[in-house]
Design a protein around this motif. Structure first.
Motif, PDB file in Angstrom:
ATOM      1  N   SER A  42      70.710 -42.428 -49.966  1.00  0.00           N
ATOM      2  CA  SER A  42      69.306 -43.300 -49.827  1.00  0.00           C
ATOM      3  C   SER A  42      68.531 -43.339 -51.062  1.00  0.00           C
ATOM      4  N   ARG A  43      68.866 -42.778 -52.228  1.00  0.00           N
ATOM      5  CA  ARG A  43      67.913 -43.117 -53.338  1.00  0.00           C
ATOM      6  C   ARG A  43      68.478 -44.410 -54.070  1.00  0.00           C
ATOM      7  N   THR A  44      69.710 -44.574 -53.753  1.00  0.00           N
ATOM      8  CA  THR A  44      70.191 -46.075 -54.362  1.00  0.00           C
ATOM      9  C   THR A  44      70.448 -46.950 -53.290  1.00  0.00           C
ATOM     10  N   SER A  45      70.309 -46.816 -51.841  1.00  0.00           N
ATOM     11  CA  SER A  45      70.627 -47.856 -51.122  1.00  0.00           C
ATOM     12  C   SER A  45      69.588 -47.546 -49.697  1.00  0.00           C
ATOM     13  N   ASP A  46      69.389 -48.723 -49.034  1.00  0.00           N
ATOM     14  CA  ASP A  46      68.569 -48.940 -47.905  1.00  0.00           C
ATOM     15  C   ASP A  46      69.266 -48.037 -46.754  1.00  0.00           C
ATOM     16  N   PRO A  47      69.044 -46.816 -46.293  1.00  0.00           N
ATOM     17  CA  PRO A  47      69.626 -46.403 -45.244  1.00  0.00           C
ATOM     18  C   PRO A  47      69.853 -46.830 -44.110  1.00  0.00           C
ATOM     19  N   VAL A  48      68.942 -47.692 -43.677  1.00  0.00           N
ATOM     20  CA  VAL A  48      68.857 -48.651 -42.351  1.00  0.00           C
ATOM     21  C   VAL A  48      69.770 -49.434 -42.635  1.00  0.00           C
ATOM     22  N   GLU A  49      69.998 -50.218 -43.546  1.00  0.00           N
ATOM     23  CA  GLU A  49      70.706 -51.464 -43.653  1.00  0.00           C
ATOM     24  C   GLU A  49      72.172 -50.699 -43.826  1.00  0.00           C
ATOM     25  N   ALA A  50      72.206 -49.796 -44.326  1.00  0.00           N
ATOM     26  CA  ALA A  50      73.671 -49.093 -44.722  1.00  0.00           C
ATOM     27  C   ALA A  50      74.471 -48.522 -43.143  1.00  0.00           C
ATOM     28  N   ILE A  51      73.323 -47.855 -42.688  1.00  0.00           N
ATOM     29  CA  ILE A  51      73.691 -47.407 -41.219  1.00  0.00           C
ATOM     30  C   ILE A  51      74.258 -48.737 -40.404  1.00  0.00           C
ATOM     31  N   ARG A  52      73.453 -49.645 -40.204  1.00  0.00           N
ATOM     32  CA  ARG A  52      73.760 -50.970 -39.317  1.00  0.00           C
ATOM     33  C   ARG A  52      75.258 -51.484 -39.958  1.00  0.00           C
ATOM     34  N   GLU A  53      75.263 -51.537 -41.189  1.00  0.00           N
ATOM     35  CA  GLU A  53      76.448 -52.092 -41.747  1.00  0.00           C
ATOM     36  C   GLU A  53      77.638 -51.461 -41.189  1.00  0.00           C
ATOM     37  N   LEU A  54      77.755 -50.116 -41.289  1.00  0.00           N
ATOM     38  CA  LEU A  54      78.691 -49.065 -40.888  1.00  0.00           C
ATOM     39  C   LEU A  54      78.822 -49.037 -39.184  1.00  0.00           C
TER      40      LEU A  54
END
Length: 362
Positions: free
Chosen positions: A232-244
């Motif tokens: 989450s330092r380099t990626s938006d965690p909310v968007e990443a979790i939704r994408e996954l």
């Protein structure tokens, strides 16, 4: 006859801990003296040392422990000398409104030993951490704080269920009610977060997403069962979790940090009607602000998990049995084994994030 043992004392706010001689009295009615075999260095002990719990110094630190019952007081029926036990800080009363409603894991009147351990040189009473005080060769507890488990288990591993590991596993299984095929995200991959990952895997989650700001912690979470990781330092965690999760969000999101910004991430990273579980411990000054309409519109559950909503008599033996069967590798949480004199240095390594658990072995 009272005994004198070595124990780790926190003498005052933010002062270095020191090893002192402690007087342990004979057990009174419903109490037990336990010969401690191993005790994990937990963040809660550091909070005691820093004055973050209360100011009842001096503290006898240590609470994440396993050992053997040495003696018991009159009327004690829970354990007997020779029993191998994990110590817990939820000795349920059996009479409060939670217990009477069949929910003892929410007991509102848990109890500790009434007799006090003291400093041998001055007679000053000690405040045992979480009513246990197990950075000592022996400690005095209420008999209900002793949970019998398989004596073949390693004390260094078994004791970890006394706090952090149980908190994380319980956050997934008990509080979050993770089920087979669920998607789960865990934000914060320290010891509690990794335990939540292990709990989600044990419960049969189909996708377990670990979120942290350090790649080494994410690698450890993968070893515990995470199927995907997000830095989450380099990626938006909310968007990443939704994408996954197909664009929906996770069924259960476990927040193991205890900060408003990570809680907000957990809130928006869950699916509609999903569950957020807060198991990270916030500090008193922290405040959370969320649009009330979003709380209403997204539905689901916002829960807090205190000690993993565990019932020690139910959960400790079960988890030890799973470990002994090779289905839950608790030994992965033990980073190092140390001596009683090494606790101050272990706190430094903990704060630096270098260990999951240092364990004092006697």
């Amino acid at each position: 006859m009272a005994q004198q043992v070595r124990g780790v004392i926190a003498p005052g706010r933010n002062e270095p801990v020191r090893v002192e001689t402690v007087t342990v009295p004979d057990p009174g009615p419903g109490e037990a003296v336990v010969r401690v075999q191993a005790c994990g260095v937990c963040h809660t002990d550091l909070h005691y040392k820093q004055g973050g719990i209360n100011d009842d110094f001096p503290f006898l630190l240590g609470h994440e422990a396993a050992g053997v019952v040495e003696s018991v007081g009159d009327g004690t029926t829970e354990v007997e000398p020779g029993d191998f036990v994990i110590l817990n800080w939820r000795a349920v009363c059996g009479q409060c409104r939670a217990c009477s409603r069949g929910r003892p894991w929410y007991c509102f009147d848990t109890h500790n030993a009434s007799r006090q351990m003291t400093l041998a040189d001055s007679g000053a009473p000690l405040s045992p951490a979480l009513g246990i005080g197990a950075f000592a060769e022996k400690t005095l507890v209420a008999a209900g704080q002793c949970t019998k488990v398989d004596p073949e288990a390693s004390p260094a591993v078994a004791g970890l269920l006394g706090c952090g590991v149980m908190a994380g596993i319980g956050a997934a299984i008990n509080t979050g009610a993770v089920g087979r095929g669920d998607t789960v995200a865990v934000i914060g991959c320290g010891g509690v977060g990794d335990a939540a990952v292990a709990g989600a895997r044990l419960a049969g989650a189909s996708r377990i997403i670990a979120v942290d700001i350090e790649d080494r912690k994410l690698a450890m979470a993968e070893s515990m069962g995470a199927t995907h990781t997000v830095n989450s330092r380099t990626s938006d965690p909310v968007e990443a979790i939704r994408e996954l999760t197909g664009g929906f969000g996770a069924d259960v999101v476990i927040e193991a940090v205890g900060r408003p910004e990570t809680y907000e991430q957990a809130f928006y990273a869950r699916d509609l009607a999903g569950t957020v579980v807060l198991v990270g411990v916030p500090t008193p000054e922290m405040r959370l602000e969320l649009p009330l309409l979003d709380v209403f519109a997204r539905g689901g559950s916002l829960k807090s998990s205190w000690y993993g909503d565990c019932l020690p008599s139910r959960d400790f033996p079960m988890l030890i049995d799973l470990h002994q069967q090779g289905r839950l590798d608790l030994s992965k949480f033990v980073t190092e084994r140390i001596a009683l004199d090494d606790v101050e240095e272990a706190f430094t390594r903990m704060e630096a994030g270098d260990v999951l658990r240092s364990v004092v072995v006697f």
